[in-house]
Design an enzyme around this catalytic site. Sequence first.
Site, PDB file in Angstrom:
ATOM      1  N   THR A 130       0.825  -1.216   0.000  1.00  0.00           N
ATOM      2  CA  THR A 130       0.000   0.000   0.000  1.00  0.00           C
ATOM      3  C   THR A 130       0.857   1.263   0.000  1.00  0.00           C
ATOM      4  OG1 THR A 130      -1.479   1.275   1.419  1.00  0.00           O
ATOM      5  CG2 THR A 130      -0.111  -0.304   2.522  1.00  0.00           C
ATOM      6  N   ASP A 131       0.294   2.360  -0.482  1.00  0.00           N
ATOM      7  CA  ASP A 131       1.004   3.651  -0.423  1.00  0.00           C
ATOM      8  C   ASP A 131       1.072   4.179   1.005  1.00  0.00           C
ATOM      9  OD1 ASP A 131      -1.694   4.337  -0.127  1.00  0.00           O
ATOM     10  OD2 ASP A 131      -1.666   5.938  -1.624  1.00  0.00           O
ATOM     11  N   GLU A 132       0.290   3.583   1.922  1.00  0.00           N
ATOM     12  CA  GLU A 132       0.257   4.101   3.295  1.00  0.00           C
ATOM     13  C   GLU A 132       1.593   3.918   4.016  1.00  0.00           C
ATOM     14  OE1 GLU A 132      -3.350   3.273   5.473  1.00  0.00           O
ATOM     15  OE2 GLU A 132      -4.435   2.893   3.613  1.00  0.00           O
ATOM     16  N   TYR A 155      -1.708  -0.606  10.966  1.00  0.00           N
ATOM     17  CA  TYR A 155      -1.845  -1.259   9.654  1.00  0.00           C
ATOM     18  C   TYR A 155      -0.659  -0.944   8.755  1.00  0.00           C
ATOM     19  CZ  TYR A 155      -3.253  -1.760   4.762  1.00  0.00           C
ATOM     20  OH  TYR A 155      -3.264  -2.055   3.422  1.00  0.00           O
ATOM     21  N   LYS A 159       2.367  -3.371   7.258  1.00  0.00           N
ATOM     22  CA  LYS A 159       2.616  -3.552   5.817  1.00  0.00           C
ATOM     23  C   LYS A 159       4.054  -3.146   5.479  1.00  0.00           C
ATOM     24  CE  LYS A 159       0.240  -4.685   2.920  1.00  0.00           C
ATOM     25  NZ  LYS A 159      -0.093  -6.034   2.368  1.00  0.00           N
TER      26      LYS A 159
HETATM   27  P1  NAD Z   1      -9.440  -7.603   2.207  1.00  0.00           P
HETATM   28  O1  NAD Z   1      -9.454  -7.351   3.681  1.00  0.00           O
HETATM   29  O2  NAD Z   1     -10.667  -7.328   1.411  1.00  0.00           O
HETATM   30  O3  NAD Z   1      -9.059  -9.131   1.927  1.00  0.00           O
HETATM   31  C1  NAD Z   1      -8.008  -9.782   2.610  1.00  0.00           C
HETATM   32  C2  NAD Z   1      -8.148 -11.271   2.366  1.00  0.00           C
HETATM   33  O4  NAD Z   1      -7.031 -11.912   3.036  1.00  0.00           O
HETATM   34  C3  NAD Z   1      -9.429 -11.876   2.924  1.00  0.00           C
HETATM   35  O5  NAD Z   1     -10.013 -12.739   1.979  1.00  0.00           O
HETATM   36  C4  NAD Z   1      -8.947 -12.646   4.148  1.00  0.00           C
HETATM   37  O6  NAD Z   1      -9.728 -13.821   4.434  1.00  0.00           O
HETATM   38  C5  NAD Z   1      -7.535 -13.022   3.752  1.00  0.00           C
HETATM   39  N1  NAD Z   1      -6.673 -13.224   4.938  1.00  0.00           N
HETATM   40  C6  NAD Z   1      -6.553 -12.401   6.009  1.00  0.00           C
HETATM   41  N2  NAD Z   1      -5.718 -12.945   6.910  1.00  0.00           N
HETATM   42  C7  NAD Z   1      -5.302 -14.130   6.380  1.00  0.00           C
HETATM   43  C8  NAD Z   1      -4.415 -15.146   6.829  1.00  0.00           C
HETATM   44  N3  NAD Z   1      -3.795 -15.061   8.031  1.00  0.00           N
HETATM   45  N4  NAD Z   1      -4.194 -16.209   6.018  1.00  0.00           N
HETATM   46  C9  NAD Z   1      -4.815 -16.307   4.826  1.00  0.00           C
HETATM   47  N5  NAD Z   1      -5.690 -15.400   4.361  1.00  0.00           N
HETATM   48  C10 NAD Z   1      -5.920 -14.317   5.138  1.00  0.00           C
HETATM   49  O7  NAD Z   1      -8.181  -6.768   1.655  1.00  0.00           O
HETATM   50  P2  NAD Z   1      -8.018  -5.992   0.267  1.00  0.00           P
HETATM   51  O8  NAD Z   1      -8.563  -4.625   0.422  1.00  0.00           O
HETATM   52  O9  NAD Z   1      -8.488  -6.855  -0.832  1.00  0.00           O
HETATM   53  O10 NAD Z   1      -6.426  -5.857   0.215  1.00  0.00           O
HETATM   54  C11 NAD Z   1      -5.632  -6.881  -0.365  1.00  0.00           C
HETATM   55  C12 NAD Z   1      -4.182  -6.493  -0.288  1.00  0.00           C
HETATM   56  O11 NAD Z   1      -3.958  -5.260  -0.985  1.00  0.00           O
HETATM   57  C13 NAD Z   1      -3.673  -6.253   1.148  1.00  0.00           C
HETATM   58  O12 NAD Z   1      -2.377  -6.781   1.247  1.00  0.00           O
HETATM   59  C14 NAD Z   1      -3.669  -4.752   1.295  1.00  0.00           C
HETATM   60  O13 NAD Z   1      -2.697  -4.338   2.216  1.00  0.00           O
HETATM   61  C15 NAD Z   1      -3.336  -4.317  -0.114  1.00  0.00           C
HETATM   62  N6  NAD Z   1      -3.841  -2.977  -0.509  1.00  0.00           N
HETATM   63  C16 NAD Z   1      -5.152  -2.648  -0.329  1.00  0.00           C
HETATM   64  C17 NAD Z   1      -5.613  -1.406  -0.750  1.00  0.00           C
HETATM   65  C18 NAD Z   1      -7.077  -1.024  -0.622  1.00  0.00           C
HETATM   66  O14 NAD Z   1      -7.450   0.106  -0.955  1.00  0.00           O
HETATM   67  N7  NAD Z   1      -7.970  -1.906  -0.182  1.00  0.00           N
HETATM   68  C19 NAD Z   1      -4.745  -0.503  -1.344  1.00  0.00           C
HETATM   69  C20 NAD Z   1      -3.408  -0.871  -1.520  1.00  0.00           C
HETATM   70  C21 NAD Z   1      -2.985  -2.118  -1.105  1.00  0.00           C
END
Ligand code: NAD
Length: 330
Positions: A130-132, A155, A159
């Site tokens: 993430t950009d955070e 968070y 990350k």
């Molecule tokens: P989300 O919370 O919707 O989904 C996370 C998934 O990971 C879920 O299906 C959950 O069951 C699974 N999970 C969690 N803990 C687990 C574990 N211990 N073992 C196996 N599976 C596990 O998240 P998202 O928004 O889809 O984000 C996905 C990735 O992208 C993350 O790594 C997040 O940091 C990154 N990201 C998200 C955003 C955003 O805007 N949502 C932006 C940049 C990066």
Amino acid sequence: MKILVTGGAGFIGSAVVRLAVARGHDVVNVDALTYAACLENVASVADDPRYAFEQADIRDRVALAAILERHQPDAVMHLAAESHVDRSIDGPGDFISTNITGTYELLEAVRGYWTHKGSPEGFRFHHVSTDEVFGSLGAEGQFTEDTPYDPRSPYSASKAASDHLVQAWHHTYGLPVVMSNCSNNYGPYHFPEKLIPVIILNALAGKPLPIYGDGSNVRDWLFVEDHADALLLVLERGALGRSYNIGGENERSNLELVRTLCAILDQERPLNTGSYADLITFVPDRPGHDARYAIDPTRIREELGWRPSVTVEEGLNRTVCWYLGNEDWW
Ligand code: NAD
């Protein structure tokens, strides 16, 4: 390719799974199915012979090793994480455990698998971040890949730690990694605890639309299907050991964003009197709330030829219409 995707039942992971299968890849979705997961998100590919699901926790190295051995993937895309900032403030433990320890256990399982196969150069481990991790900007400037890390929430700190582990596994053990850091995503299948679905669903229920502080916090919004497209490109063409910032070139303050959503809802589901914007309610700010994030996407544009295809107006329209048409899901 055969791609093992962690977190493929979540919001972004499921978009990656759907797109990868549509493009003819074999996909193994590894997910622990936490509260944030929903297998409905991948229902459209569930019966596809190119798709397999394995319920496993990324902190369970033995289970991961067995899954890797069974499926023999050519690449791993790591998206599984605890992802909600507010939850990380209320209870950081799961974030430390999944995002840091889980990434470590996954790296070790993947390193064992990759070494056992003779350390193939073509293998890829793509870490999705993430950009955070870069902290908070003032009114000017953008994050580049060289911006020093300065995470401020549990968070983003977790990350950031996982990003450092992935870089270390590349430099120390030669694991072939690529990395990406993306701005805020939005779109279909977004879990209803995040800002955009909260606003849409509260508006439909006639409830207050909560905005932290004065609503001036700025985020760079990217449609989730554009992110999935960028992630597959980074996986296939990104340079080893390199990270890519992915952004939407769509900066909006939270207040602007919520007003846009209200205007779309006024069009699509008009009220008898007034506007959904009348429901906007300012609530006490999130502790340590980062003021502004903005991505400089020059590297991914110039090196890989990628840029977002969806404007924020179009993407928000598609998102609102998706929530209106998919009440069963939410
Ligand atoms: P989300 O919370 O919707 O989904 C996370 C998934 O990971 C879920 O299906 C959950 O069951 C699974 N999970 C969690 N803990 C687990 C574990 N211990 N073992 C196996 N599976 C596990 O998240 P998202 O928004 O889809 O984000 C996905 C990735 O992208 C993350 O790594 C997040 O940091 C990154 N990201 C998200 C955003 C955003 O805007 N949502 C932006 C940049 C990066």
